[in-house]
Design a protein around this motif. Structure first.
Motif, PDB file in Angstrom:
ATOM      1  N   ASP A 173       0.842  -1.212   0.000  1.00  0.00           N
ATOM      2  CA  ASP A 173       0.000   0.000   0.000  1.00  0.00           C
ATOM      3  C   ASP A 173       0.870   1.253   0.000  1.00  0.00           C
ATOM      4  N   LYS A 177       1.299   3.712  -3.184  1.00  0.00           N
ATOM      5  CA  LYS A 177       0.845   5.096  -2.983  1.00  0.00           C
ATOM      6  C   LYS A 177       1.972   6.073  -3.314  1.00  0.00           C
ATOM      7  N   TYR A 180       2.218   6.208  -7.037  1.00  0.00           N
ATOM      8  CA  TYR A 180       0.970   6.804  -7.541  1.00  0.00           C
ATOM      9  C   TYR A 180       1.004   8.321  -7.352  1.00  0.00           C
ATOM     10  N   ASP A 181       1.409   8.774  -6.165  1.00  0.00           N
ATOM     11  CA  ASP A 181       1.472  10.211  -5.884  1.00  0.00           C
ATOM     12  C   ASP A 181       2.516  10.907  -6.751  1.00  0.00           C
ATOM     13  N   ALA A 202       3.475   1.714  -9.704  1.00  0.00           N
ATOM     14  CA  ALA A 202       2.419   1.534  -8.686  1.00  0.00           C
ATOM     15  C   ALA A 202       1.596   0.297  -9.002  1.00  0.00           C
ATOM     16  N   TYR A 212      -3.995  -1.386  -8.074  1.00  0.00           N
ATOM     17  CA  TYR A 212      -4.014  -0.261  -7.153  1.00  0.00           C
ATOM     18  C   TYR A 212      -4.772   0.900  -7.786  1.00  0.00           C
ATOM     19  N   LYS A 213      -5.940   1.181  -7.217  1.00  0.00           N
ATOM     20  CA  LYS A 213      -6.798   2.270  -7.701  1.00  0.00           C
ATOM     21  C   LYS A 213      -6.936   2.183  -9.231  1.00  0.00           C
ATOM     22  N   SER A 215      -4.423   2.909 -11.329  1.00  0.00           N
ATOM     23  CA  SER A 215      -3.028   3.113 -11.728  1.00  0.00           C
ATOM     24  C   SER A 215      -2.764   2.718 -13.179  1.00  0.00           C
TER      25      SER A 215
END
Length: 461
Positions: A173, A177, A180-181, A202, A212-213, A215
């Motif tokens: 995670d 993240k 991703y950020d 990510a 992940y989300k 991504s």
């Protein structure tokens, strides 16, 4: 005797280097010391396992066991690794002592430290070790996950495997993240290439647990933006070159840029009409070459290897016309003959004479030997002259000449020939085809070198 002494010396040296259980123990290699002793016992066999051997084994195992128990009992509560290492050593010793003919001798160890019990103790230490670490970032969760995983591989202690999965999820995670950020930041800055790479990281990091989300979608969106901008840049450069081109070289450069646009965009298919435009520019950038005499086509092709050069069948299609004309002459000369009379003196015998002082001395009696030498010289010559004319977008001419010659001379003796002379020959009489091949090979190299100087000029027309 020397051989026997040498063999004894080898055995003596080997014996000096044999590692013993006592020596290993003294050096602090406790598991190795038991391994060496049990190997020795196994090698000798059960029949030779006497009271002395049993006592030695009991004492060594007892001492080693006490050593590791001291570490386990005296280690501070947070020194998990020391206890893990000690239990691991006891586990290795367990493998050396169970299910052997001498196992009963060390029952005190085997009963206390069964394999299943040691695995449970090791798992507990890993469990407690993992619990002792406070998860704050990716590295700390990664360490916790690795410790729980190692423990679970030994024994399913309490909820150790669940803790492993939770720690692993926390680790992934945080890592996902982070990338991703970063991708989001790069995208906001308009750096779509770096953004796509971070979104992809990510997605890859979190892949064991799923996606992940969004991504992967953002990876594709940013990659499309990056390659679209790159392809557009190549396409516009190619288009400008095509519009302003007045040389074939420029059309070829435009074709390369259209192809680069397609290559950049290939993940999403073809970019606009770049393929069709590249083909059109390649056609306009071609240099068509016509070689009048097909016998010389191979020579020319050896030099003109560039992919933009095409060989055509008619001069009307050509930008460059190469005309190669050769004339040859072969002369087999009439043998040239000379005759020479030769004389050579030799000592026939020795005779005695009285000199001016009345002394008798031996003097040679000479005799002349007359013979003839006939010399016959054979000569052949093959000459070739080639003219190369280049016309069209390039105009140039050159003339090349080469020849191949062979000579052979026979020496023939007759008459009263001295023994040291024998008929002989010098040189070599080559056939017409051989001389032709030599002359053409020499000239072929010159012509190819001449033609190679025009490759650069063809590239710029």
């Amino acid at each position: 005797m020397r051989i026997v002494l040498a063999i004894l010396l080898v055995f003596c040296l080997n014996a000096c280097h044999v590692r013993t259980a006592d020596k290993a123990y003294q050096q602090g290699q406790y598991v190795e010391s038991i391994s060496l002793l049990t190997s020795n016992i196994n090698e000798k066999g059960e029949a030779k396992f006497n009271d002395e051997s049993a006592e030695k084994l009991r004492v060594l195992v007892s001492n080693v066991m006490a050593h590791y128990e001291t570490i386990i009992n005296s280690s501070v509560s947070t020194d998990y690794q020391a206890r893990i290492d000690s239990y691991e050593s006891l586990r290795k010793i367990n493998l050396l002592l169970v299910n052997r003919f001498y196992s009963q001798t060390v029952a005190f160890f085997n009963d206390k430290y069964a394999a299943s019990k040691l695995d449970q103790l090791i798992a507990k230490e890993y469990y407690d070790y993992g619990n002792s670490i406070r998860g704050t970032d990716s590295d700390s969760y990664k360490l916790k996950a690795n410790l729980y995983l190692k423990g679970s591989e030994r024994y399913k202690y309490k909820d150790i495997f669940t803790l492993y999965k939770n720690a692993k999820k926390q680790q992934l995670d945080i890592e996902a993240k982070h990338h991703y950020d970063l991708g989001k930041t790069f995208s906001q800055q308009g750096n779509y290439n770096e953004a796509s790479l971070e979104y992809l990281k990510a997605w890859e990091v979190y892949k064991p647990l799923g996606e992940y989300k969004d991504s992967y979608k953002l990876y594709e969106d940013n990659k499309r933006k990056h390659v679209t901008a790159l392809a557009k840049e190549y396409y516009e450069r190619a288009s400008l070159l095509e519009k302003t081109a007045y040389k074939r070289e420029t059309y070829r450069e435009a074709a390369k840029n259209y192809e680069a646009a397609n290559l950049a965009y290939q993940h999403f298919g073809q970019y606009r009409d770049a393929s069709a435009r590249a083909s059109r520019c390649k056609l306009q950038g071609r240099v068509n070459v016509y070689v009048k005499d097909s016998d010389y086509l191979y020579w020319v092709k050896q030099v003109f290897k560039e992919d933009y050069i095409y060989f055509v069948d008619r001069s009307s299609q050509a930008n460059v016309i190469i005309d190669i004309n050769a004339t040859s002459d072969y002369i087999h000369m009439k043998p040239y003959e000379t005759n020479e009379a030769k004389t050579e003196r030799y000592v026939e015998r020795m005779t005695e004479k009285t000199d001016d002082k009345g002394n008798k001395v031996k003097v040679p009696v000479y005799k002349e030997q007359h013979f003839n030498l006939k010399t016959i010289t054979y000569a052949k010559k093959y000459s070739i002259t080639t003219r190369v004319d280049i016309s069209g977008d390039i105009n140039y001419s050159s003339r090349f000449s080469s020849e191949a010659i062979s000579t052979k001379t026979d020496y023939i003796y007759s008459g009263n020939v001295p023994s040291k002379y024998r008929n002989s020959s010098e040189g070599e009489s080559k056939s017409k085809s051989t001389l032709k091949y030599e002359a053409e090979s020499e000239q072929g190299a010159d012509i190819r070198q001449f033609l190679s100087r025009f490759v650069d000029r063809l590239s710029s027309i």
